[in-house]
Scaffold this motif. Sequence first.
Motif, PDB file in Angstrom:
ATOM      1  N   ALA A   7       0.858  -1.191   0.000  1.00  0.00           N
ATOM      2  CA  ALA A   7       0.000   0.000   0.000  1.00  0.00           C
ATOM      3  C   ALA A   7       0.889   1.234   0.000  1.00  0.00           C
ATOM      4  O   ALA A   7       2.116   1.141   0.082  1.00  0.00           O
ATOM      5  N   ALA A   8       0.226   2.387  -0.096  1.00  0.00           N
ATOM      6  CA  ALA A   8       0.934   3.665  -0.064  1.00  0.00           C
ATOM      7  C   ALA A   8       0.266   4.574   0.962  1.00  0.00           C
ATOM      8  O   ALA A   8      -0.930   4.451   1.219  1.00  0.00           O
ATOM      9  N   GLY A   9       1.038   5.500   1.516  1.00  0.00           N
ATOM     10  CA  GLY A   9       0.495   6.534   2.405  1.00  0.00           C
ATOM     11  C   GLY A   9      -0.283   5.962   3.576  1.00  0.00           C
ATOM     12  O   GLY A   9       0.124   4.983   4.219  1.00  0.00           O
ATOM     13  N   THR A  10      -1.431   6.572   3.828  1.00  0.00           N
ATOM     14  CA  THR A  10      -2.273   6.134   4.940  1.00  0.00           C
ATOM     15  C   THR A  10      -2.599   4.650   4.853  1.00  0.00           C
ATOM     16  O   THR A  10      -2.582   3.928   5.857  1.00  0.00           O
ATOM     17  N   SER A  11      -2.875   4.189   3.644  1.00  0.00           N
ATOM     18  CA  SER A  11      -3.218   2.764   3.488  1.00  0.00           C
ATOM     19  C   SER A  11      -2.055   1.876   3.918  1.00  0.00           C
ATOM     20  O   SER A  11      -2.257   0.744   4.374  1.00  0.00           O
ATOM     21  N   SER A  12      -0.816   2.384   3.790  1.00  0.00           N
ATOM     22  CA  SER A  12       0.322   1.552   4.196  1.00  0.00           C
ATOM     23  C   SER A  12       0.364   1.408   5.715  1.00  0.00           C
ATOM     24  O   SER A  12       0.892   0.432   6.237  1.00  0.00           O
TER      25      SER A  12
ATOM     26  N   VAL B 162      -3.740  -2.730  -0.547  1.00  0.00           N
ATOM     27  CA  VAL B 162      -4.753  -1.926   0.136  1.00  0.00           C
ATOM     28  C   VAL B 162      -4.769  -0.538  -0.491  1.00  0.00           C
ATOM     29  O   VAL B 162      -3.725   0.118  -0.590  1.00  0.00           O
ATOM     30  N   SER B 163      -5.941  -0.106  -0.935  1.00  0.00           N
ATOM     31  CA  SER B 163      -6.019   1.204  -1.578  1.00  0.00           C
ATOM     32  C   SER B 163      -7.441   1.737  -1.492  1.00  0.00           C
ATOM     33  O   SER B 163      -8.376   1.068  -1.928  1.00  0.00           O
ATOM     34  N   GLN B 164      -7.593   2.906  -0.918  1.00  0.00           N
ATOM     35  CA  GLN B 164      -8.914   3.527  -0.858  1.00  0.00           C
ATOM     36  C   GLN B 164      -9.461   3.702  -2.260  1.00  0.00           C
ATOM     37  O   GLN B 164     -10.560   3.263  -2.583  1.00  0.00           O
ATOM     38  N   SER B 165      -8.681   4.377  -3.101  1.00  0.00           N
ATOM     39  CA  SER B 165      -9.159   4.751  -4.437  1.00  0.00           C
ATOM     40  C   SER B 165      -9.201   3.574  -5.403  1.00  0.00           C
ATOM     41  O   SER B 165      -9.986   3.573  -6.351  1.00  0.00           O
ATOM     42  N   GLY B 166      -8.318   2.600  -5.177  1.00  0.00           N
ATOM     43  CA  GLY B 166      -8.211   1.497  -6.128  1.00  0.00           C
ATOM     44  C   GLY B 166      -7.528   1.925  -7.419  1.00  0.00           C
ATOM     45  O   GLY B 166      -7.512   1.171  -8.396  1.00  0.00           O
ATOM     46  N   GLU B 167      -6.951   3.128  -7.441  1.00  0.00           N
ATOM     47  CA  GLU B 167      -6.330   3.630  -8.667  1.00  0.00           C
ATOM     48  C   GLU B 167      -4.887   4.076  -8.448  1.00  0.00           C
ATOM     49  O   GLU B 167      -4.256   4.547  -9.395  1.00  0.00           O
ATOM     50  N   THR B 168      -4.381   4.017  -7.229  1.00  0.00           N
ATOM     51  CA  THR B 168      -3.033   4.508  -6.951  1.00  0.00           C
ATOM     52  C   THR B 168      -2.013   3.800  -7.849  1.00  0.00           C
ATOM     53  O   THR B 168      -1.889   2.570  -7.802  1.00  0.00           O
ATOM     54  N   ALA B 169      -1.316   4.590  -8.669  1.00  0.00           N
ATOM     55  CA  ALA B 169      -0.440   3.991  -9.681  1.00  0.00           C
ATOM     56  C   ALA B 169       0.608   3.081  -9.041  1.00  0.00           C
ATOM     57  O   ALA B 169       0.843   1.961  -9.519  1.00  0.00           O
TER      58      ALA B 169
ATOM     59  N   ALA C  31     -12.461  14.186   1.187  1.00  0.00           N
ATOM     60  CA  ALA C  31     -11.303  14.930   1.705  1.00  0.00           C
ATOM     61  C   ALA C  31     -10.027  14.219   1.255  1.00  0.00           C
ATOM     62  O   ALA C  31      -9.961  12.981   1.258  1.00  0.00           O
ATOM     63  N   VAL C  32      -9.031  14.996   0.891  1.00  0.00           N
ATOM     64  CA  VAL C  32      -7.773  14.390   0.451  1.00  0.00           C
ATOM     65  C   VAL C  32      -7.165  13.546   1.575  1.00  0.00           C
ATOM     66  O   VAL C  32      -6.645  12.453   1.349  1.00  0.00           O
ATOM     67  N   ALA C  33      -7.233  14.057   2.789  1.00  0.00           N
ATOM     68  CA  ALA C  33      -6.681  13.299   3.920  1.00  0.00           C
ATOM     69  C   ALA C  33      -7.629  12.150   4.265  1.00  0.00           C
ATOM     70  O   ALA C  33      -8.790  12.362   4.596  1.00  0.00           O
ATOM     71  N   SER C  34      -7.107  10.976   4.197  1.00  0.00           N
ATOM     72  CA  SER C  34      -7.935   9.785   4.404  1.00  0.00           C
ATOM     73  C   SER C  34      -8.190   9.569   5.892  1.00  0.00           C
ATOM     74  O   SER C  34      -7.269   9.626   6.708  1.00  0.00           O
ATOM     75  N   THR C  35      -9.448   9.332   6.246  1.00  0.00           N
ATOM     76  CA  THR C  35      -9.779   9.063   7.657  1.00  0.00           C
ATOM     77  C   THR C  35     -10.655   7.816   7.767  1.00  0.00           C
ATOM     78  O   THR C  35     -10.225   6.788   8.252  1.00  0.00           O
TER      79      THR C  35
ATOM     80  N   LEU D 154       1.453  11.595   9.850  1.00  0.00           N
ATOM     81  CA  LEU D 154       1.120  11.899   8.444  1.00  0.00           C
ATOM     82  C   LEU D 154      -0.095  12.825   8.375  1.00  0.00           C
ATOM     83  O   LEU D 154      -0.103  13.808   7.627  1.00  0.00           O
ATOM     84  N   LYS D 155      -1.098  12.507   9.187  1.00  0.00           N
ATOM     85  CA  LYS D 155      -2.323  13.325   9.157  1.00  0.00           C
ATOM     86  C   LYS D 155      -2.000  14.759   9.514  1.00  0.00           C
ATOM     87  O   LYS D 155      -2.453  15.688   8.853  1.00  0.00           O
ATOM     88  N   LEU D 156      -1.195  14.936  10.571  1.00  0.00           N
ATOM     89  CA  LEU D 156      -0.889  16.304  11.001  1.00  0.00           C
ATOM     90  C   LEU D 156      -0.118  17.046   9.916  1.00  0.00           C
ATOM     91  O   LEU D 156      -0.433  18.187   9.583  1.00  0.00           O
ATOM     92  N   LYS D 157       0.891  16.399   9.342  1.00  0.00           N
ATOM     93  CA  LYS D 157       1.705  17.151   8.363  1.00  0.00           C
ATOM     94  C   LYS D 157       0.923  17.441   7.093  1.00  0.00           C
ATOM     95  O   LYS D 157       1.016  18.530   6.542  1.00  0.00           O
ATOM     96  N   GLU D 158       0.098  16.493   6.651  1.00  0.00           N
ATOM     97  CA  GLU D 158      -0.669  16.697   5.412  1.00  0.00           C
ATOM     98  C   GLU D 158      -1.558  17.935   5.462  1.00  0.00           C
ATOM     99  O   GLU D 158      -1.630  18.672   4.493  1.00  0.00           O
ATOM    100  N   ILE D 159      -2.267  18.095   6.558  1.00  0.00           N
ATOM    101  CA  ILE D 159      -3.299  19.148   6.536  1.00  0.00           C
ATOM    102  C   ILE D 159      -2.908  20.401   7.296  1.00  0.00           C
ATOM    103  O   ILE D 159      -3.500  21.456   7.076  1.00  0.00           O
TER     104      ILE D 159
END
Length: 607
Positions: free
Chosen positions: A299-304, A346-353, A397-401, A483-488
Motif C-alpha cells: 500500500a501507499a500513504g495512509t493505506s500503508s 490496500v487502496s482507498q481509491s483502487g487507482e493509486t499507480a 477529503a484528500v486526507a484519508s480518515t 502523516l495526518k498532522l503534516k498533510e493538513i
Amino acid sequence: MCGIVGYCGEKDAAGILVEGLKRLEYRGYDSSGISVGYNDKLSIIKKKGKISNLQAAVPSDMPGTFGIGHTRWATHGEVNDLNAHPHSDNSGKITIVHNGIIENYISIRKKLKDEGVKFITETDSEVIAQLVSKFYEGDLEKAVKEALKHLKGTYGIVAIHADEPNRLIGARNGSPLVLGIGEGEMFLASDVTAMISYTKQVVYMEDGDVVVVDKDGFRTTDIRDNERDKEISTVGWDVGEMEKEGYPTFMEKEIFEQPQAVLRGMKGRLDPDQGTAKLGGLNMTNRELRMVNRVIILAAGTSSYSAMTCAYLLEKIARIPASAELSSEIRYKNPIVDPGTLYFVVSQSGETADSLYAMRELQRKGATVLGICNVVGSTIPRESDGGVYIHSGPEIAVASTKAFTSQLTAMYLFSLIMARMRDMSISKGKAFVDALSMVPENINKVLEQNEYIKTIADKYADCHSFFFLGRGLTYPIALEGALKLKEISYIHAEGYTAGELKHGPIALINEVTPSVFLVPDDSLREKIISNMKEVKARKGPIIAVAVEGDTDVADIADEVIYVPKAHELMYPFSMVVALQVFAYHTAVALDRNVDQPRNLAKSVTVE
Ligand code: M6R
C-alpha cells in the motif's frame, strides 16, 4: 490527480461540465478548463487556479450541447492557463483532455514539428491533439485509434471534433475512464462522482478500450476495431454522500462517519457463534487459505499504515509471518514471489499507480494478489484475484480518515479468519468478535470529546514540530497520526516507535517540541511510560492518548485524551480517531484548506 468529464446530450454542456469538474475538485488540481462545441466550432476556456476562476470566465448562456472538461494536476509544464486542458490541434477543430503521462511525447513532438505543426504548450498531452489531427480524414474515431498506436505511456482520453457534434471518443490505458448512461445524454469521466447527480448507470472502461459515445448509445472496441462487450453497473451510493451535510468540511464529516462506516464494513461478515468471520470475495477455499504461510500487504500513504497495523495483528493472532511493504518500493525490488505467500494490496481509491503497478508486477510473477479497496469498480479490485470492498462510502477529503478505519475493519476480519483456522480457540474468537462489535461505540466516545481535543489542538497549533510515538500495534497508528498532522496543517511531524526514541530522535526533544504518546493498556504500557519519562526529563511537552482510568499517564503528561477501555487489540481504532481529530483542529486553527491541502491529490495516478 487530473480529472476528466465529457458530456453529450440535449442540455447546455458548459454548466454540466463545470459542475462535473467541481465534483472532481477533491482529486487535487491546479487549473481547469472546458471545450464546448457549437455551430461547427469549439470554444475553449481555461484558467489557472480554482474552478471558481473558470466558472467566472464561462458565460452563463454559453451555447453547445457537447463538450469536455478537465482539472489538471501539473506534471509537464508550469501551472498556467495555457498548459491547462483541453488542448487543441492547430486547426482548432479538435480538442482533447488527457489524464496520465505520454512517455514518448518528446520524439512525437519533434517529428510533428518537423512536419510543420506548431506547439503552444509545454505539456505532453498536446501531442495527442496534434497526432489525432494528423490522422483525421473525416472520422474522429479512426483518427483517435491511429493516434493511440503511436503513444507510449498511460492515458484516459476524451476527444471531440467541431464537425462531429454530440460525439465523444474516449480511450483508456492505465488511467480510469467511466461511461455514464443517462436519459438522452451520456457522460465520460475519470470517476463516477462527476456524473452521479445525473445517472447511476455506468460502464467501467478497461485498458485498451476505445469508446464512441453519442447521446443515445455507445460502442466499445479496441484500437484494432475488435468489439468489446461491456457490462452496465449501478452505482451503490447517492449524490447526498457527496455533500457536506452541514459539516464545515468533508474531512470533519468523514471523521464523524466512522462509527457507521466501520459498522457497515462488518455487517453480515461476523460469525459470533463460531467466533470468526466470512469474507465473500476472497475467491479462495479454506484449504487454500490454510496453506498460506506468509502474508505481504502492499500500500501507499495512509493505506500503508493500516497495512502495517494488520501485519502486526496477523502475526500476533494467526501466527503467520506478515509484513507491509510500500508499493513504490516493492515493484522495483524484483520481488521474490513464493507460492505460499498471499499478497494484499490496500487502496482507498483502487487507482493509486504505485499500488496498481506493484500488483501487476507481482501477478506477472505468479502471485495471488487480493485487493482491499473502497471505490467500487476501480482498477485494483477489477484486476486483483479477489478481495474485499471496505464500503466506507465516498471519501472526498484528500486526507484519508474513514477509509483507514474501514481498511482496518476488513483486515481485522481477515486476520480473525486466518487465526481461527490456526492458533485461536473458539472462546478467544468469540471474545474478538465481541470486541470488534464494540469498536463503533468506542469511536463514538472519542468523537464526543471533539471540543476537548480542539482545546488541546488550539494550545499547540503554534509548535513547529511534533513527535508521534507508539509501540507494537500502535506504532503504525503513530505514523498515521504524524502523516495526518503534516498533510493538513503543514507542521513537521515524525512518527516513531517509542523504543527508537533514545537511539537518535531524543536529541530533538526540547520545551517546544511536543510528543504525542499512544499508551494502550497492553503488555508494552510500562515500556511506553518509561519512554514518556525520558521525554519529560528533557522538558518535552507530552500529549498522551491513554485508556480511561490510567492516572499514571495523567501524572506525567501535560494533556491526556482518554479512549474507552477495550480489548487490547482494538486500540488502533479509537486512538487513530483521537489523532485525526487532533490533526483536524490543528489545521483549522492555522486556517488551512483542510479538504484540499497544498500539493496533494486524492488519488495519485502517476508514479
Ligand atoms: O487511494 P490509496 O489508498 O491507494 O491512496 C494512498 C495514498 O496516496 C493516500 O493514503 C494518501 O497518503 C492520503 N493523502 C492520506 O491521507
